[in-house]
Design an enzyme around this catalytic site. Sequence first.
Site, PDB file in Angstrom:
ATOM      1  N   LYS A 180      -1.505  10.734   2.748  1.00 43.09           N
ATOM      2  CA  LYS A 180      -0.094  10.813   2.343  1.00 43.09           C
ATOM      3  C   LYS A 180       0.226   9.637   1.420  1.00 43.09           C
ATOM      4  CE  LYS A 180       4.314   9.300   3.303  1.00 43.09           C
ATOM      5  NZ  LYS A 180       4.701   9.450   1.961  1.00 43.09           N
ATOM      6  N   GLY A 210       1.597  -1.047   3.380  1.00 35.60           N
ATOM      7  CA  GLY A 210       3.024  -0.918   3.089  1.00 35.60           C
ATOM      8  C   GLY A 210       3.777  -2.101   3.660  1.00 35.60           C
ATOM      9  N   GLY A 245       4.820  -1.250   9.124  1.00 40.03           N
ATOM     10  CA  GLY A 245       3.591  -1.596   9.853  1.00 40.03           C
ATOM     11  C   GLY A 245       3.856  -1.782  11.344  1.00 40.03           C
ATOM     12  N   GLU A 289      -2.314  -3.225   6.180  1.00 44.06           N
ATOM     13  CA  GLU A 289      -2.165  -4.223   5.105  1.00 44.06           C
ATOM     14  C   GLU A 289      -0.692  -4.283   4.756  1.00 44.06           C
ATOM     15  OE1 GLU A 289      -4.463  -6.119   4.360  1.00 44.06           O
ATOM     16  OE2 GLU A 289      -6.279  -5.046   4.939  1.00 44.06           O
ATOM     17  N   CYS A 297       1.875  -7.279  -3.174  1.00 42.42           N
ATOM     18  CA  CYS A 297       1.860  -7.932  -1.858  1.00 42.42           C
ATOM     19  C   CYS A 297       1.356  -9.353  -1.985  1.00 42.42           C
ATOM     20  CB  CYS A 297       0.993  -7.132  -0.895  1.00 42.42           C
ATOM     21  SG  CYS A 297      -0.637  -6.800  -1.546  1.00 42.42           S
ATOM     22  N   GLU A 342      10.321 -11.090   1.729  1.00 40.51           N
ATOM     23  CA  GLU A 342       9.575 -10.487   0.622  1.00 40.51           C
ATOM     24  C   GLU A 342      10.574  -9.697  -0.231  1.00 40.51           C
ATOM     25  OE1 GLU A 342       6.978  -7.090   1.294  1.00 40.51           O
ATOM     26  OE2 GLU A 342       5.413  -8.084   0.142  1.00 40.51           O
TER      27      GLU A 342
END
Length: 495
Positions: free
Chosen positions: A178, A231, A236, A253, A287, A388
């Site tokens: 996906k 993501g 996560g 990740e 990231c 972030e």
Amino acid sequence: MDQTLVQPELVIGGEHRKSSSDGSTFAVRNPATGELLANIPQATKDDVGAAIDAAERSFDIWSETPAPERAEILYKVGEMIRKDKLELAEALTIEEGKAFSESLAEIVEGYDTVMFIAAEGRRMWSYVSPSEQKEKFCMVIRRPVGMIGIITPWNFPFSIPLWKIAPAIIAGNTVVFKPASNTPLIAKTIVDLFERAGLPKGVLNFVTGPGSVVGEAILNDKRIKMISFTGETLTGHRIAQVNSGLLRKQVLELGGKNPVIVAQDADLAQAIPATLYAAFSNCGQKCTAGSRIIVEKPIHAKFMELFVKGAEALRVGNGMRDGVQVGPLITEAARMKVESYVGIGQHEGAKILFGGGRYNDKERSMGYFYKPTVFDEATNDMKISQDEIFGPVVAIMEAQSIENAIEIANETRYGLSSAIYTRDIRSAFKSLAKIQSGIGYVNQGTTGAEVHLPFGGIKESGFGREAGEIAIENYTEKKAVFIDYSYKSRAWFFG
Ligand code: NDP
């Protein structure tokens, strides 16, 4: 390869089709122009179930196919990527927005990944070991994990899926993939490449639609034996929660807030372009973006002067234009998030030295562009230094010493990448040892993965690693095997 031929379809058991619902779709747009690229089928829970059925049906045949034969398919995919790299890079820029040169680098990284992993078809090494008993042979064999759910983000929509799909497939697993809803077209291209290379039907299934429906349906199906996810940290957490309930294997990740330390002995001619690239490449949507720069006090003023000059000179625009270095943000929602953080930063007392706004010209008003934004006088307790932002915003802080810089670097929930610019070997090794991150650079910015090294973070940046030698570890289960060739009855009970 003509990218206009990419059909927005689901691929389930080799069948290319629309959603089984009323034909629901969602739109994908070029972030530089707002132009509609395609309407993408919105898969239902039933479609996901059918994709998992197909992966289940294909598992025995695929896992029993000799690994060198599986590798042949990956080599073919690699050759096709190499041949079509320019068209693929163009398609990537049109859908994701990054500058063409960066797209090309991402396509080449996808190629490197596929070729590196294909070689595992003749390796996938394990070991033989001595036994405690005579006439007994011990060894460890690798078995595929089973059906793998692969869920990926939009910021590296070509290389990240390949980091996962290539090792999953070489190891004999079958996949339900996906992609992010912002970049499903380049993801579909990956599936088409595998099909053209001869991958049997049902080994790689493709479902598009929102994470809340399609992602959750993959996640909640107990037949899926592993989730490989890249993501946001928040997503996560959700994925880890479901996986822990099912005691299922996972690789996560996640986000980052990566520090770059600039020591007083740094070569600024080397550090300035590299820190600009770390902060603003892909419009800060990495990231591994170097979004916190920690500068030792004696060179702070000089660093700021040069860094701001460099930010002013960056060429921001449509990534397909020659010479453009920074493209747009991915969506209007992403731009609004950036704007809100810029407001927060000002409110917190950090000082904007450059940027902090949209562009007014006709061309850039059409897309989701935002000026590279430089905050000075940031402190590490500010939200702009901790969250972030995932945009072209950098928080620059001052440190009293290397030790103080390392302390600041570590005061974060994240631990993905880190960097130091210095000519002092002690400072370099001290920072490599002390900074809490999965990746460490010396005299390079926080970005620039190489596929044969492990990639990933600690703390809330993730769980596990990808690429490197770990790739095969992730997608195989080790089975300890004991073979007794004594043909004798052994004394099993003690005493
Ligand atoms: P998201 O977490 O929003 O989405 C990632 C994927 O998860 C998408 O396919 C998304 O679908 C899907 N998803 C969302 N919710 C769920 C759910 N409840 N269950 C299952 N799947 C779900 O991240 P972004 O796509 O916005 O990507 C940016 C993030 O990725 C940043 O935080 C970045 O740091 C991180 N990242 C980490 C990397 C690393 O290696 N550490 C590398 C690259 C990015 P949909 O698109 O439909 O919402």
